[in-house]
Design a protein around this motif. Structure first.
Motif, PDB file in Angstrom:
ATOM      1  N   LYS A 267     -18.441   4.641  10.713  1.00 21.02           N
ATOM      2  CA  LYS A 267     -19.249   3.562  11.295  1.00 21.02           C
ATOM      3  C   LYS A 267     -19.914   2.730  10.202  1.00 21.02           C
ATOM      4  CE  LYS A 267     -20.265   5.997  15.623  1.00 21.02           C
ATOM      5  NZ  LYS A 267     -21.314   6.631  16.452  1.00 21.02           N
ATOM      6  N   VAL A 268     -20.388   3.394   9.152  1.00 23.13           N
ATOM      7  CA  VAL A 268     -21.006   2.672   8.039  1.00 23.13           C
ATOM      8  C   VAL A 268     -19.976   1.772   7.367  1.00 23.13           C
ATOM      9  CG1 VAL A 268     -22.098   2.906   5.778  1.00 23.13           C
ATOM     10  CG2 VAL A 268     -22.749   4.445   7.651  1.00 23.13           C
ATOM     11  N   ALA A 269     -18.777   2.315   7.101  1.00 26.99           N
ATOM     12  CA  ALA A 269     -17.726   1.535   6.449  1.00 26.99           C
ATOM     13  C   ALA A 269     -17.306   0.352   7.313  1.00 26.99           C
ATOM     14  CB  ALA A 269     -16.531   2.424   6.146  1.00 26.99           C
ATOM     15  N   ALA A 270     -17.198   0.565   8.621  1.00 21.74           N
ATOM     16  CA  ALA A 270     -16.809  -0.516   9.517  1.00 21.74           C
ATOM     17  C   ALA A 270     -17.828  -1.648   9.492  1.00 21.74           C
ATOM     18  CB  ALA A 270     -16.652   0.018  10.941  1.00 21.74           C
ATOM     19  N   ARG A 271     -19.106  -1.306   9.441  1.00 23.15           N
ATOM     20  CA  ARG A 271     -20.148  -2.337   9.376  1.00 23.15           C
ATOM     21  C   ARG A 271     -20.061  -3.128   8.076  1.00 23.15           C
ATOM     22  NH1 ARG A 271     -23.543   1.563  11.928  1.00 23.15           N
ATOM     23  NH2 ARG A 271     -24.443   2.193   9.929  1.00 23.15           N
ATOM     24  N   LEU A 272     -19.794  -2.441   6.967  1.00 22.45           N
ATOM     25  CA  LEU A 272     -19.666  -3.131   5.681  1.00 22.45           C
ATOM     26  C   LEU A 272     -18.504  -4.121   5.704  1.00 22.45           C
ATOM     27  CD1 LEU A 272     -20.309  -0.151   3.241  1.00 22.45           C
ATOM     28  CD2 LEU A 272     -21.816  -2.111   3.624  1.00 22.45           C
ATOM     29  N   ILE A 273     -17.399  -3.727   6.333  1.00 24.43           N
ATOM     30  CA  ILE A 273     -16.245  -4.616   6.437  1.00 24.43           C
ATOM     31  C   ILE A 273     -16.562  -5.809   7.336  1.00 24.43           C
ATOM     32  CG2 ILE A 273     -13.874  -4.801   7.305  1.00 24.43           C
ATOM     33  CD1 ILE A 273     -13.495  -1.846   6.452  1.00 24.43           C
ATOM     34  N   GLU A 274     -17.170  -5.535   8.491  1.00 24.60           N
ATOM     35  CA  GLU A 274     -17.443  -6.592   9.463  1.00 24.60           C
ATOM     36  C   GLU A 274     -18.475  -7.601   8.955  1.00 24.60           C
ATOM     37  OE1 GLU A 274     -18.642  -4.216  12.726  1.00 24.60           O
ATOM     38  OE2 GLU A 274     -16.600  -3.541  13.220  1.00 24.60           O
ATOM     39  N   ARG A 275     -19.398  -7.167   8.092  1.00 26.76           N
ATOM     40  CA  ARG A 275     -20.464  -8.043   7.614  1.00 26.76           C
ATOM     41  C   ARG A 275     -20.161  -8.668   6.254  1.00 26.76           C
ATOM     42  NH1 ARG A 275     -25.624  -4.046   9.076  1.00 26.76           N
ATOM     43  NH2 ARG A 275     -25.295  -4.030  11.345  1.00 26.76           N
ATOM     44  N   ALA A 276     -18.969  -8.438   5.739  1.00 32.03           N
ATOM     45  CA  ALA A 276     -18.609  -8.989   4.425  1.00 32.03           C
ATOM     46  C   ALA A 276     -18.607 -10.517   4.474  1.00 32.03           C
ATOM     47  CB  ALA A 276     -17.244  -8.475   4.011  1.00 32.03           C
ATOM     48  N   PRO A 277     -18.974 -11.163   3.368  1.00 29.82           N
ATOM     49  CA  PRO A 277     -19.083 -12.630   3.362  1.00 29.82           C
ATOM     50  C   PRO A 277     -17.751 -13.363   3.370  1.00 29.82           C
ATOM     51  CG  PRO A 277     -19.562 -11.753   1.184  1.00 29.82           C
ATOM     52  CD  PRO A 277     -19.448 -10.566   2.109  1.00 29.82           C
ATOM     53  N   LEU A 278     -16.683 -12.737   2.884  1.00 30.77           N
ATOM     54  CA  LEU A 278     -15.388 -13.400   2.783  1.00 30.77           C
ATOM     55  C   LEU A 278     -14.408 -12.842   3.814  1.00 30.77           C
ATOM     56  CD1 LEU A 278     -14.897 -13.463  -1.096  1.00 30.77           C
ATOM     57  CD2 LEU A 278     -15.901 -15.242   0.355  1.00 30.77           C
ATOM     58  N   ASP A 279     -13.434 -13.675   4.201  1.00 30.68           N
ATOM     59  CA  ASP A 279     -12.370 -13.187   5.069  1.00 30.68           C
ATOM     60  C   ASP A 279     -11.065 -13.083   4.271  1.00 30.68           C
ATOM     61  OD1 ASP A 279     -11.292 -15.764   4.858  1.00 30.68           O
ATOM     62  OD2 ASP A 279     -12.060 -16.408   6.804  1.00 30.68           O
ATOM     63  N   ALA A 280     -10.020 -12.607   4.935  1.00 31.93           N
ATOM     64  CA  ALA A 280      -8.754 -12.357   4.241  1.00 31.93           C
ATOM     65  C   ALA A 280      -8.148 -13.631   3.669  1.00 31.93           C
ATOM     66  CB  ALA A 280      -7.767 -11.680   5.199  1.00 31.93           C
ATOM     67  N   THR A 281      -8.302 -14.738   4.375  1.00 30.89           N
ATOM     68  CA  THR A 281      -7.729 -15.998   3.901  1.00 30.89           C
ATOM     69  C   THR A 281      -8.370 -16.438   2.589  1.00 30.89           C
ATOM     70  OG1 THR A 281      -7.228 -16.704   6.161  1.00 30.89           O
ATOM     71  CG2 THR A 281      -7.351 -18.427   4.480  1.00 30.89           C
ATOM     72  N   GLN A 282      -9.687 -16.302   2.507  1.00 31.35           N
ATOM     73  CA  GLN A 282     -10.396 -16.676   1.280  1.00 31.35           C
ATOM     74  C   GLN A 282     -10.012 -15.767   0.120  1.00 31.35           C
ATOM     75  OE1 GLN A 282     -14.164 -16.335   3.471  1.00 31.35           O
ATOM     76  NE2 GLN A 282     -14.720 -18.361   2.719  1.00 31.35           N
ATOM     77  N   VAL A 283      -9.899 -14.480   0.387  1.00 31.70           N
ATOM     78  CA  VAL A 283      -9.520 -13.535  -0.664  1.00 31.70           C
ATOM     79  C   VAL A 283      -8.097 -13.808  -1.129  1.00 31.70           C
ATOM     80  CG1 VAL A 283      -9.081 -11.098  -1.175  1.00 31.70           C
ATOM     81  CG2 VAL A 283     -11.134 -11.758   0.086  1.00 31.70           C
ATOM     82  N   ALA A 284      -7.188 -14.087  -0.187  1.00 33.16           N
ATOM     83  CA  ALA A 284      -5.794 -14.338  -0.549  1.00 33.16           C
ATOM     84  C   ALA A 284      -5.652 -15.535  -1.474  1.00 33.16           C
ATOM     85  CB  ALA A 284      -4.961 -14.548   0.716  1.00 33.16           C
ATOM     86  N   ALA A 285      -6.443 -16.577  -1.227  1.00 33.63           N
ATOM     87  CA  ALA A 285      -6.376 -17.764  -2.087  1.00 33.63           C
ATOM     88  C   ALA A 285      -6.743 -17.425  -3.519  1.00 33.63           C
ATOM     89  CB  ALA A 285      -7.302 -18.851  -1.542  1.00 33.63           C
TER      90      ALA A 285
END
Length: 269
Positions: free
Chosen positions: A195-213
């Protein structure tokens, strides 16, 4: 430095998340892309699709045969498929350890073993292995994940030296937390830490598209280690140059996790 367009690219775990975002980046450049994944159907556009379980030697052989028959060779292999996992050492089972090793580490090994001979024969190629910031910095209660991701970083570094004489570049991609569907794979024994890990992922500032670029910039430059976000770069620099500060932060995080799990246990008892 911009890579030439029209390359042939195979991406594992390419039906969603970072893999799908990278597929879109390659396609936008005019590259030919084979997306592979464990799902039975793929609704992406512009790419070819092949079902591939990275733990299956037979599936890898089928992928090799497809590439050879359809393209005659492979320019870029992106070993991206993986699952999220974690938890305390006395809670996570050995079966869970074996599962993450088979997918996140040996899945990358199988991909490299499958396509390295083809790239050697061509005298060129690029292998991009998705690791994680967790492969470089090692937070508490994530031992199974950090261990395999550190293994992917080590594998990539070793292969970058081994394969350089054949004109093959190798990179490890090491992003921090970003918003993706990876949280959906968190179904381990340590449910409180999931649950802690899921919250960290969900609240991260970047999404996959931004990271991929940002990852594409590292691929273009053929960097051995690609750190696509500021948080990842800052964490690595802190560990390298301010180790006491890094240690205090990780111990503080460990104490916080213990407090959270204790509270959750009381609430459910």
């Amino acid at each position: 430095m911009s890579a030439r367009a029209g390359r042939t690219v195979l991406i594992t775990g390419g039906a969603s998340g970072l893999g799908a975002a990278l597929a879109a980046e390659f396609l936008a450049r005019g590259d030919r892309v084979l997306v592979t994944d464990r799902v039975s159907t793929y609704d992406g556009t512009g790419a070819s699709y092949l079902k591939l379980d990275v733990t299956s030697d037979e599936d890898w052989e089928s992928a090799r045969a497809w590439v050879e028959q359809q393209w005659g060779g492979l320019d870029v292999l992106v070993n991206n498929a993986g699952i999220a996992t974690g938890g305390r050492i006395d809670v996570v089972t050995l079966e869970e350890w074996q599962g993450v090793i088979d997918i996140n580490l040996l899945g990358v090994v199988r991909g490299c073993r499958t396509f390295t001979p083809m790239m050697k024969a061509a005298g060129s190629g690029q292998i991009v292995n998705t690791a994680s910031l967790a492969g470089l910095v090692h937070p508490p209660a994530m031992a199974s994940y950090t261990a395999v991701k550190a293994g992917v970083v080590a594998l990539s570094e070793s292969l970058s030296y081994e394969l350089a004489p054949f004109g093959i570049a190798v990179s490890a991609v090491c992003p921090g937390f970003f918003r993706t569907n990876l949280a959906s794979s968190l179904h381990g024994s340590d449910t409180a830490l999931d649950k802690v890990a899921a919250r960290l992922i969900e609240r991260a500032p970047l999404d996959a598209t931004q990271v991929a670029a940002e990852v594409m910039k590292g691929i273009d430059a053929k960097r051995m280690v690609i750190l696509p976000d500021k948080a990842a770069r800052r964490a690595v620099m802190t560990k390298r140059f301010a180790r006491p500060l890094y240690d205090r932060a990780q111990r503080k995080f460990g104490a916080r996790l213990q407090a959270i799990t204790t509270r959750n246990q009381k609430e459910t008892s």
